[in-house]
Enzyme design. Structure first.
Site, PDB file in Angstrom:
ATOM      1  N   VAL A  15       0.809  -1.223   0.000  1.00 58.30           N
ATOM      2  CA  VAL A  15       0.000   0.000   0.000  1.00 58.30           C
ATOM      3  C   VAL A  15       0.839   1.269   0.000  1.00 58.30           C
ATOM      4  O   VAL A  15       0.301   2.365  -0.166  1.00 58.30           O
ATOM      5  CB  VAL A  15      -1.000   0.031   1.184  1.00 58.30           C
ATOM      6  CG1 VAL A  15      -1.974  -1.124   1.103  1.00 58.30           C
ATOM      7  CG2 VAL A  15      -0.278   0.073   2.520  1.00 58.30           C
TER       8      VAL A  15
ATOM      9  N   ASN B 191      -7.741  -2.207   5.577  1.00 62.21           N
ATOM     10  CA  ASN B 191      -7.303  -2.770   6.844  1.00 62.21           C
ATOM     11  C   ASN B 191      -5.787  -2.778   7.016  1.00 62.21           C
ATOM     12  O   ASN B 191      -5.301  -2.848   8.141  1.00 62.21           O
ATOM     13  CB  ASN B 191      -7.840  -4.200   6.973  1.00 62.21           C
ATOM     14  CG  ASN B 191      -7.271  -4.914   8.176  1.00 62.21           C
ATOM     15  OD1 ASN B 191      -7.656  -4.651   9.309  1.00 62.21           O
ATOM     16  ND2 ASN B 191      -6.307  -5.809   7.934  1.00 62.21           N
TER      17      ASN B 191
ATOM     18  N   TYR C 147       1.643   5.840  16.391  1.00 62.27           N
ATOM     19  CA  TYR C 147       0.503   4.997  16.021  1.00 62.27           C
ATOM     20  C   TYR C 147      -0.809   5.736  16.266  1.00 62.27           C
ATOM     21  O   TYR C 147      -1.712   5.734  15.420  1.00 62.27           O
ATOM     22  CB  TYR C 147       0.536   3.695  16.821  1.00 62.27           C
ATOM     23  CG  TYR C 147      -0.591   2.754  16.501  1.00 62.27           C
ATOM     24  CD1 TYR C 147      -0.599   2.032  15.307  1.00 62.27           C
ATOM     25  CD2 TYR C 147      -1.650   2.564  17.383  1.00 62.27           C
ATOM     26  CE1 TYR C 147      -1.630   1.165  15.001  1.00 62.27           C
ATOM     27  CE2 TYR C 147      -2.687   1.702  17.085  1.00 62.27           C
ATOM     28  CZ  TYR C 147      -2.675   1.004  15.904  1.00 62.27           C
ATOM     29  OH  TYR C 147      -3.703   0.142  15.595  1.00 62.27           O
TER      30      TYR C 147
ATOM     31  N   LYS D 126      -3.784   6.806  13.567  1.00 59.38           N
ATOM     32  CA  LYS D 126      -5.173   6.355  13.662  1.00 59.38           C
ATOM     33  C   LYS D 126      -6.130   7.526  13.891  1.00 59.38           C
ATOM     34  O   LYS D 126      -7.286   7.485  13.458  1.00 59.38           O
ATOM     35  CB  LYS D 126      -5.315   5.303  14.762  1.00 59.38           C
ATOM     36  CG  LYS D 126      -4.626   3.988  14.417  1.00 59.38           C
ATOM     37  CD  LYS D 126      -5.158   3.389  13.120  1.00 59.38           C
ATOM     38  CE  LYS D 126      -4.559   2.037  12.816  1.00 59.38           C
ATOM     39  NZ  LYS D 126      -5.116   1.413  11.594  1.00 59.38           N
TER      40      LYS D 126
END
Length: 250
Positions: A53, A79, A144, A148
């Site tokens: 990706v 995902n 992280y 998100k």
């Protein structure tokens, strides 16, 4: 990897799942197939549709290959993602950029490649895998959490941009899920049993979330039963985000 299941609410539909070779993605692929979808798994390993990706060329090639083989794309589950540990000063610039590239820009790359096909579907839905880290401050998860948080904001922006095209966009916010990545973190801990107990205890229902529970939530958001659910985040975290329980009596 491709799979298709018996007749169900996804019968006749084609779903693309990135990062579907293991963990949450693998559970999602199995759940959608069990509900009737033809599922194309995009991953960097162990899959028929190889896809990184972070590489726009491989993304476009993989999405085009799915559309050519099956003639359509109706559902996209973004995902693919990676984890990272450390406070705000705990990672190099290179690591910050790597995590954001996979977790955020990766969603943009796959989505823009899939959009022409989704626009032709009468059942188009996108589900992004977000995290409890987007809505709660977790220790030692700075980069992280930043990634998100961006996924949550991106989900809402995508939903606004594409709802009038008939494409619903939502995200699922898992708590700590019993995945291979968590397993590696536990293995590296000084006391794996104590670390597992601590991770379980911070979720009010007292255990780690299973990948299958997240997969069921993804299937709901992608399916016809959620036709009026748009721009939403669905928590699958044992109550971690919303509940504030009193300590148990000692």
């Amino acid at each position: 990897m491709t799979a298709s299941g018996p007749a169900g609410e996804f019968a006749g539909l084609v779903a693309v799942v990135t990062g579907g070779a293991s963990g949450i993605g693998q559970a999602v692929a199995r759940e959608l197939a069990a509900r009737g979808a033809t599922v194309a798994v995009l991953d960097v390993k162990d899959t028929e549709f190889a896809c990184d990706v972070t590489d726009d060329t491989t993304v476009r090639a993989a999405v085009a290959a799915v559309a050519e083989r099956y003639g359509r794309i109706d559902v996209l589950v973004n995902n693919a993602g990676i984890g990272a540990q450390g406070a705000v000063d705990g990672n190099t610039d290179e690591e910050w950029l790597r995590v954001l590239d996979v977790n955020v820009v990766g969603i943009a790359r796959v989505t823009r490649a899939a959009l022409p096909h989704l626009r032709r579907s009468p059942h188009a839905a996108i589900v992004n895998t977000c995290s409890i880290a987007a809505t709660a401050g977790l220790p030692q998860r700075a980069v992280y959490s930043a990634s998100k948080g961006a996924v949550l904001a991106l989900t809402r922006a995508m939903a606004a941009d594409h709802i009038r095209e008939g494409i619903r966009v939502n995200c699922v916010n898992p708590g700590t899920v019993d995945t291979p990545w968590i397993g590696r973190l536990l293995d590296a801990a000084a006391d794996p049993a104590a670390e597992r107990a601590a991770l379980s205890a911070r979720q009010p229902h007292g255990r780690l979330v299973t990948p299958e529970e997240v997969a069921a939530a993804v299937a709901y958001l992608a399916g016809p039963a959620s036709g009026s659910t748009v721009g939403a985040e669905l928590a699958v975290d044992g109550g971690m985000a919303a509940l504030r329980l009193r300590p148990e009596p000692s």
